[in-house]
Design a protein around this motif. Structure first.
Motif, PDB file in Angstrom:
ATOM      1  N   HIS A  74       0.854  -1.198   0.000  1.00  0.00           N
ATOM      2  CA  HIS A  74       0.000   0.000   0.000  1.00  0.00           C
ATOM      3  C   HIS A  74       0.893   1.253   0.000  1.00  0.00           C
ATOM      4  N   LEU A  75       1.056   1.842  -1.194  1.00  0.00           N
ATOM      5  CA  LEU A  75       1.947   3.010  -1.329  1.00  0.00           C
ATOM      6  C   LEU A  75       1.181   4.312  -1.528  1.00  0.00           C
ATOM      7  N   ALA A  76      -0.141   4.237  -1.668  1.00  0.00           N
ATOM      8  CA  ALA A  76      -0.912   5.456  -1.962  1.00  0.00           C
ATOM      9  C   ALA A  76      -0.890   6.386  -0.765  1.00  0.00           C
ATOM     10  N   SER A  77      -0.473   7.611  -1.009  1.00  0.00           N
ATOM     11  CA  SER A  77      -0.339   8.553   0.107  1.00  0.00           C
ATOM     12  C   SER A  77      -0.233   9.972  -0.437  1.00  0.00           C
ATOM     13  N   ILE A  78      -0.612  10.943   0.380  1.00  0.00           N
ATOM     14  CA  ILE A  78      -0.329  12.348   0.094  1.00  0.00           C
ATOM     15  C   ILE A  78       0.867  12.694   0.978  1.00  0.00           C
ATOM     16  N   LEU A  79       1.972  13.077   0.367  1.00  0.00           N
ATOM     17  CA  LEU A  79       3.231  13.230   1.109  1.00  0.00           C
ATOM     18  C   LEU A  79       3.296  14.553   1.890  1.00  0.00           C
ATOM     19  N   SER A  80       4.439  14.784   2.547  1.00  0.00           N
ATOM     20  CA  SER A  80       4.513  15.850   3.566  1.00  0.00           C
ATOM     21  C   SER A  80       4.212  17.250   3.049  1.00  0.00           C
ATOM     22  N   ALA A  81       4.908  17.678   1.985  1.00  0.00           N
ATOM     23  CA  ALA A  81       4.726  19.052   1.516  1.00  0.00           C
ATOM     24  C   ALA A  81       3.363  19.205   0.842  1.00  0.00           C
ATOM     25  N   ALA A  82       2.974  18.216   0.035  1.00  0.00           N
ATOM     26  CA  ALA A  82       1.646  18.245  -0.603  1.00  0.00           C
ATOM     27  C   ALA A  82       0.562  18.232   0.473  1.00  0.00           C
ATOM     28  N   GLY A  83       0.798  17.495   1.545  1.00  0.00           N
ATOM     29  CA  GLY A  83      -0.181  17.404   2.630  1.00  0.00           C
ATOM     30  C   GLY A  83      -0.347  18.699   3.402  1.00  0.00           C
ATOM     31  N   GLU A  84       0.732  19.490   3.510  1.00  0.00           N
ATOM     32  CA  GLU A  84       0.595  20.787   4.192  1.00  0.00           C
ATOM     33  C   GLU A  84      -0.153  21.789   3.314  1.00  0.00           C
ATOM     34  N   LYS A  85      -0.152  21.556   1.990  1.00  0.00           N
ATOM     35  CA  LYS A  85      -0.951  22.430   1.113  1.00  0.00           C
ATOM     36  C   LYS A  85      -2.424  22.046   1.175  1.00  0.00           C
ATOM     37  N   ASN A  86      -2.702  20.767   1.436  1.00  0.00           N
ATOM     38  CA  ASN A  86      -4.092  20.299   1.503  1.00  0.00           C
ATOM     39  C   ASN A  86      -4.210  19.255   2.626  1.00  0.00           C
ATOM     40  N   PRO A  87      -4.195  19.729   3.901  1.00  0.00           N
ATOM     41  CA  PRO A  87      -4.220  18.796   5.024  1.00  0.00           C
ATOM     42  C   PRO A  87      -5.486  17.941   5.071  1.00  0.00           C
ATOM     43  N   GLN A  88      -6.602  18.496   4.591  1.00  0.00           N
ATOM     44  CA  GLN A  88      -7.863  17.728   4.618  1.00  0.00           C
ATOM     45  C   GLN A  88      -7.756  16.504   3.702  1.00  0.00           C
ATOM     46  N   LEU A  89      -7.167  16.715   2.520  1.00  0.00           N
ATOM     47  CA  LEU A  89      -6.984  15.596   1.587  1.00  0.00           C
ATOM     48  C   LEU A  89      -6.006  14.573   2.171  1.00  0.00           C
ATOM     49  N   ALA A  90      -4.904  15.072   2.772  1.00  0.00           N
ATOM     50  CA  ALA A  90      -3.914  14.160   3.364  1.00  0.00           C
ATOM     51  C   ALA A  90      -4.551  13.327   4.468  1.00  0.00           C
ATOM     52  N   TYR A  91      -5.364  13.978   5.305  1.00  0.00           N
ATOM     53  CA  TYR A  91      -6.053  13.244   6.386  1.00  0.00           C
ATOM     54  C   TYR A  91      -6.905  12.134   5.779  1.00  0.00           C
ATOM     55  N   PHE A  92      -7.694  12.491   4.781  1.00  0.00           N
ATOM     56  CA  PHE A  92      -8.671  11.556   4.222  1.00  0.00           C
ATOM     57  C   PHE A  92      -7.980  10.402   3.488  1.00  0.00           C
ATOM     58  N   VAL A  93      -7.089  10.723   2.562  1.00  0.00           N
ATOM     59  CA  VAL A  93      -6.456   9.663   1.752  1.00  0.00           C
ATOM     60  C   VAL A  93      -5.589   8.761   2.640  1.00  0.00           C
ATOM     61  N   ASN A  94      -4.772   9.388   3.486  1.00  0.00           N
ATOM     62  CA  ASN A  94      -3.801   8.586   4.238  1.00  0.00           C
ATOM     63  C   ASN A  94      -4.473   7.735   5.314  1.00  0.00           C
ATOM     64  N   ASN A  95      -5.408   8.332   6.055  1.00  0.00           N
ATOM     65  CA  ASN A  95      -6.033   7.567   7.150  1.00  0.00           C
ATOM     66  C   ASN A  95      -7.095   6.603   6.631  1.00  0.00           C
ATOM     67  N   THR A  96      -7.990   7.092   5.776  1.00  0.00           N
ATOM     68  CA  THR A  96      -9.065   6.223   5.271  1.00  0.00           C
ATOM     69  C   THR A  96      -8.480   5.130   4.389  1.00  0.00           C
ATOM     70  N   GLY A  97      -7.498   5.489   3.565  1.00  0.00           N
ATOM     71  CA  GLY A  97      -6.879   4.501   2.684  1.00  0.00           C
ATOM     72  C   GLY A  97      -6.268   3.362   3.486  1.00  0.00           C
ATOM     73  N   THR A  98      -5.483   3.709   4.498  1.00  0.00           N
ATOM     74  CA  THR A  98      -4.821   2.676   5.308  1.00  0.00           C
ATOM     75  C   THR A  98      -5.851   1.825   6.063  1.00  0.00           C
ATOM     76  N   TYR A  99      -6.868   2.479   6.608  1.00  0.00           N
ATOM     77  CA  TYR A  99      -7.932   1.741   7.308  1.00  0.00           C
ATOM     78  C   TYR A  99      -8.617   0.750   6.357  1.00  0.00           C
ATOM     79  N   ASN A 100      -8.946   1.219   5.149  1.00  0.00           N
ATOM     80  CA  ASN A 100      -9.604   0.337   4.173  1.00  0.00           C
ATOM     81  C   ASN A 100      -8.725  -0.865   3.830  1.00  0.00           C
TER      82      ASN A 100
END
Ligand SMILES: NC(=O)c1ccc[n+]([C@@H]2O[C@H](COP(=O)([O-])OP(=O)(O)OC[C@H]3O[C@@H](n4cnc5c(N)ncnc54)[C@H](O)[C@@H]3O)[C@@H](O)[C@H]2O)c1
Length: 315
Positions: A74-100
């Motif tokens: 499972h490599l899908a992720s929003i990385l650090s700098a991209a995540g600081e530009k869009n923290p809501q997306l990083a929260y959703f993709v990284n946490n929901t993706g890993t949970y799924n």
């Protein structure tokens, strides 16, 4: 027989991990899954591939069933700098993706799940030199928070449900195939594209900003070696520190200059400097060495020579 699904397969790591897995396990046993960003035809022609959104659990279930999957990387992720530009997306993709991924692995009783973590789990309270495996994890980025969450969720699924989840904390990865996807260490890749074209490079970190880094062949070796390691010998699971070498932008520029004497660099630190300032300078990876025999092959000098050789051929 291993049937491997790689999620986030057309990103920086996946672009090289998929061919390495196909070499080891067979072309048709490794399915490369992307999302919105479609790679060029040459990448698609190398083996089975599909597209879906990892935040959609039903879509993930369908893909896992369709390819008779027993192992997920499972490599899908929003990385650090991209995540600081869009923290809501990083929260959703990284946490929901890993949970799924973990839920589907539990429900389908998958054999193995590999989920990379990152040095972004550390924060300004963490000791910055020779950072131990077990230490304070209080990251300052949404990406780092999601990586701590992923590590802990992985531990939970292993101990509660017996899902065999494993992961390493990658440092900044340097590679010459795919461009990096919006991390704080991206400068260490970009710099080579300028250097081999004999162009000056403006670095977004300060000259003395030392961070741990690794060359892609070592990163691939690490994750594939951990995937095959004897589970009974693992005391850690999802949070192995990994180390290869550390350098600052000035030290990297000097190593490039030794190969390409006309190379020039200047520095304009941006918002990524604040992230880098909370990350370790060097890493203690003794747990990975003791539990599954981790040892990197590349030094800084060997990496620089290889990057310049490979990119000069291509560009
Ligand atoms: N590259 C590094 O330096 C580095 C360092 C530490 C940890 N890591 C970790 O390694 C893993 C892979 O990193 P990478 O550098 O290849 O990242 P990347 O950004 O290059 O690739 C990630 C891929 O995930 C895909 N993706 C994004 N949202 C998605 C969604 N909703 N559904 C499905 N796919 C989606 C993107 O299309 C992209 O191709 C990540 O977990 C990352 O946190 C990478």
């Amino acid at each position: 027989m291993k049937k491997i699904l790689v999620i986030g397969a057309f990103g920086q790591i996946g672009s090289e991990l998929v061919p390495a897995l196909r070499k080891k396990y067979g072309r048709d046993n490794v399915v490369a899954c992307g999302h919105m960003h479609k790679p060029d035809e040459s990448a698609l022609n190398t083996g089975p591939h599909d597209f879906f959104d990892v935040t959609n659990k039903k879509a993930l279930e369908d893909i896992v069933d369709k390819y008779d999957t027993d192992t997920i990387y499972h490599l899908a992720s929003i990385l650090s700098a991209a995540g600081e530009k869009n923290p809501q997306l990083a929260y959703f993709v990284n946490n929901t993706g890993t949970y799924n991924v973990l839920e589907v692995a539990r429900e389908r009783k998958l054999e193995r799940v590999m989920i990379p973590s990152s040095i972004a789990v550390f924060g300004s309270d963490t000791p910055r030199d020779n950072t131990p495996n077990k230490t304070i994890l209080r990251p300052s980025t949404m990406y780092g928070i999601s990586k701590v969450h992923g590590e802990m969720l992985g531990h939970y699924y292993f101990h509660k449900f017996g899902v065999d989840v494993r992961g390493v904390r990658f440092p900044g990865i340097i590679s010459n195939v795919a461009q990096p996807g919006g991390g704080t260490t991206d400068y260490a890749v970009d710099i080579f594209y300028y250097a081999v074209k004999h162009k000056p490079y403006t670095c977004f970190l300060k000259p003395d900003s030392t961070l741990p880094m690794m060359y892609m062949p070592d990163a691939l070796k690490a994750i594939m070696q951990l995937a095959e390691a004897d589970g009974s010998k693992l005391k850690h699971r999802t949070d192995f520190n990994l180390s290869a070498f550390s350098f600052s932008p000035a030290e990297l520029a000097a190593a490039i200059k030794a190969e390409l004497p006309d190379f020039k660099i200047d520095y304009k630190p941006d918002f990524r400097q604040a992230i880098a300032d909370t990350w370790p300078r060097s890493i203690d990876d003794s747990a990975a060495r003791a539990e599954w025999g981790w040892k990197p092959d590349y030094t800084l000098q060997a990496m620089v020579k290889d990057m310049i050789r490979e990119l000069s051929k291509r560009l």
